[in-house]
Design a protein around this motif. Structure first.
Motif, PDB file in Angstrom:
ATOM      1  N   LEU A  20      36.989 -35.212  86.157  1.00  0.00           N
ATOM      2  CA  LEU A  20      37.854 -36.396  86.119  1.00  0.00           C
ATOM      3  C   LEU A  20      39.331 -36.084  85.960  1.00  0.00           C
ATOM      4  N   GLY A  21      39.717 -34.831  86.094  1.00  0.00           N
ATOM      5  CA  GLY A  21      41.041 -34.390  85.709  1.00  0.00           C
ATOM      6  C   GLY A  21      42.225 -34.841  86.516  1.00  0.00           C
ATOM      7  N   SER A  22      42.049 -35.512  87.624  1.00  0.00           N
ATOM      8  CA  SER A  22      43.218 -35.964  88.369  1.00  0.00           C
ATOM      9  C   SER A  22      43.461 -37.440  88.095  1.00  0.00           C
ATOM     10  N   LYS A  23      44.643 -37.904  88.426  1.00  0.00           N
ATOM     11  CA  LYS A  23      44.926 -39.324  88.218  1.00  0.00           C
ATOM     12  C   LYS A  23      44.179 -40.188  89.223  1.00  0.00           C
ATOM     13  N   TRP A  24      43.758 -39.606  90.343  1.00  0.00           N
ATOM     14  CA  TRP A  24      43.125 -40.391  91.389  1.00  0.00           C
ATOM     15  C   TRP A  24      41.625 -40.561  91.221  1.00  0.00           C
ATOM     16  N   LYS A  25      40.947 -39.589  90.633  1.00  0.00           N
ATOM     17  CA  LYS A  25      39.487 -39.661  90.565  1.00  0.00           C
ATOM     18  C   LYS A  25      38.978 -40.890  89.810  1.00  0.00           C
ATOM     19  N   ARG A  38      33.801 -47.208 103.039  1.00  0.00           N
ATOM     20  CA  ARG A  38      34.173 -46.198 104.018  1.00  0.00           C
ATOM     21  C   ARG A  38      35.539 -45.634 103.654  1.00  0.00           C
ATOM     22  N   PHE A  39      35.857 -44.485 104.258  1.00  0.00           N
ATOM     23  CA  PHE A  39      37.126 -43.818 103.967  1.00  0.00           C
ATOM     24  C   PHE A  39      38.310 -44.748 104.215  1.00  0.00           C
ATOM     25  N   GLY A  40      38.318 -45.425 105.340  1.00  0.00           N
ATOM     26  CA  GLY A  40      39.423 -46.318 105.683  1.00  0.00           C
ATOM     27  C   GLY A  40      39.585 -47.454 104.688  1.00  0.00           C
ATOM     28  N   GLN A  41      38.463 -47.956 104.165  1.00  0.00           N
ATOM     29  CA  GLN A  41      38.523 -49.017 103.165  1.00  0.00           C
ATOM     30  C   GLN A  41      39.152 -48.497 101.874  1.00  0.00           C
ATOM     31  N   LEU A  42      38.716 -47.316 101.444  1.00  0.00           N
ATOM     32  CA  LEU A  42      39.303 -46.718 100.239  1.00  0.00           C
ATOM     33  C   LEU A  42      40.798 -46.487 100.428  1.00  0.00           C
ATOM     34  N   PRO A  47      46.427 -47.993  96.420  1.00  0.00           N
ATOM     35  CA  PRO A  47      47.828 -47.873  96.815  1.00  0.00           C
ATOM     36  C   PRO A  47      48.391 -46.483  96.527  1.00  0.00           C
ATOM     37  N   CYS A  48      49.294 -46.050  97.361  1.00  0.00           N
ATOM     38  CA  CYS A  48      50.104 -44.841  97.145  1.00  0.00           C
ATOM     39  C   CYS A  48      49.364 -43.515  97.275  1.00  0.00           C
ATOM     40  N   ILE A  49      48.101 -43.479  97.602  1.00  0.00           N
ATOM     41  CA  ILE A  49      47.403 -42.204  97.759  1.00  0.00           C
ATOM     42  C   ILE A  49      47.517 -41.771  99.217  1.00  0.00           C
ATOM     43  N   THR A  50      47.783 -40.494  99.430  1.00  0.00           N
ATOM     44  CA  THR A  50      47.841 -39.996 100.802  1.00  0.00           C
ATOM     45  C   THR A  50      46.426 -39.727 101.293  1.00  0.00           C
ATOM     46  N   VAL A  53      45.159 -36.300 100.069  1.00  0.00           N
ATOM     47  CA  VAL A  53      44.719 -36.275  98.670  1.00  0.00           C
ATOM     48  C   VAL A  53      43.403 -37.032  98.521  1.00  0.00           C
ATOM     49  N   LEU A  54      43.278 -38.177  99.189  1.00  0.00           N
ATOM     50  CA  LEU A  54      42.027 -38.931  99.127  1.00  0.00           C
ATOM     51  C   LEU A  54      40.865 -38.084  99.630  1.00  0.00           C
ATOM     52  N   THR A  55      41.070 -37.399 100.741  1.00  0.00           N
ATOM     53  CA  THR A  55      40.027 -36.521 101.289  1.00  0.00           C
ATOM     54  C   THR A  55      39.644 -35.431 100.296  1.00  0.00           C
ATOM     55  N   GLN A  56      40.634 -34.799  99.692  1.00  0.00           N
ATOM     56  CA  GLN A  56      40.390 -33.718  98.736  1.00  0.00           C
ATOM     57  C   GLN A  56      39.648 -34.237  97.502  1.00  0.00           C
ATOM     58  N   GLN A  57      40.074 -35.363  96.973  1.00  0.00           N
ATOM     59  CA  GLN A  57      39.453 -35.906  95.767  1.00  0.00           C
ATOM     60  C   GLN A  57      38.019 -36.357  96.040  1.00  0.00           C
ATOM     61  N   LEU A  58      37.783 -36.973  97.195  1.00  0.00           N
ATOM     62  CA  LEU A  58      36.420 -37.376  97.557  1.00  0.00           C
ATOM     63  C   LEU A  58      35.512 -36.152  97.682  1.00  0.00           C
TER      64      LEU A  58
END
Length: 127
Positions: A20-25, A38-42, A47-50, A53-58
């Protein structure tokens, strides 16, 4: 890239922060909640996530067994993400964090909380 030293730690908090160590998870987990997205929905909801980064965190959340990734053999390709049992067990913790923030930071309920309240109200009216 994850710091491999965390994996050798025996402290439960340190080990939890591996997952859980990132602000995005926590935001991703909170957003998925009990539905499949789906990825596009997420990407549209958070807001504000690239996208990078979304791909990496998922990917890391899938590796940690917190979310599942289901691929469909379709054209165009479709992938859905959902919380696993391990991920669902985090929801009460994240709900507590939201309640803490609403109490001390003077924020209001997020859209997910408002939708949950609306569902509960509709359920009570049918009973």
């Amino acid at each position: 890239m994850r710091d491999q030293r965390f994996y050798a730690a025996e402290c439960p908090m340190t080990r939890a922060m591996i997952s859980l160590g990132s602000k995005w998870k926590p935001i991703i987990i909170h957003t998925i909640h009990t539905r499949k997205l789906r990825f596009g929905q997420l990407d549209a909801i958070i807001p504000c996530i690239t996208r990078k980064v979304l791909t990496q965190q998922l990917k890391e959340l899938v590796e940690d067994g917190i979310i599942s990734r289901e691929e469909f053999a379709e054209i165009p390709p479709r992938v859905e993400y959902a919380l696993t049992e391990k991920g669902l067990s985090l929801l009460p913790i994240l709900k507590s964090v939201c309640e803490w923030n609403m109490k001390y930071e003077n924020t209001t309920a997020c859209e997910l909380k408002k939708a949950e309240q609306k569902e509960n109200k509709a359920f009570k009216e049918t009973v």
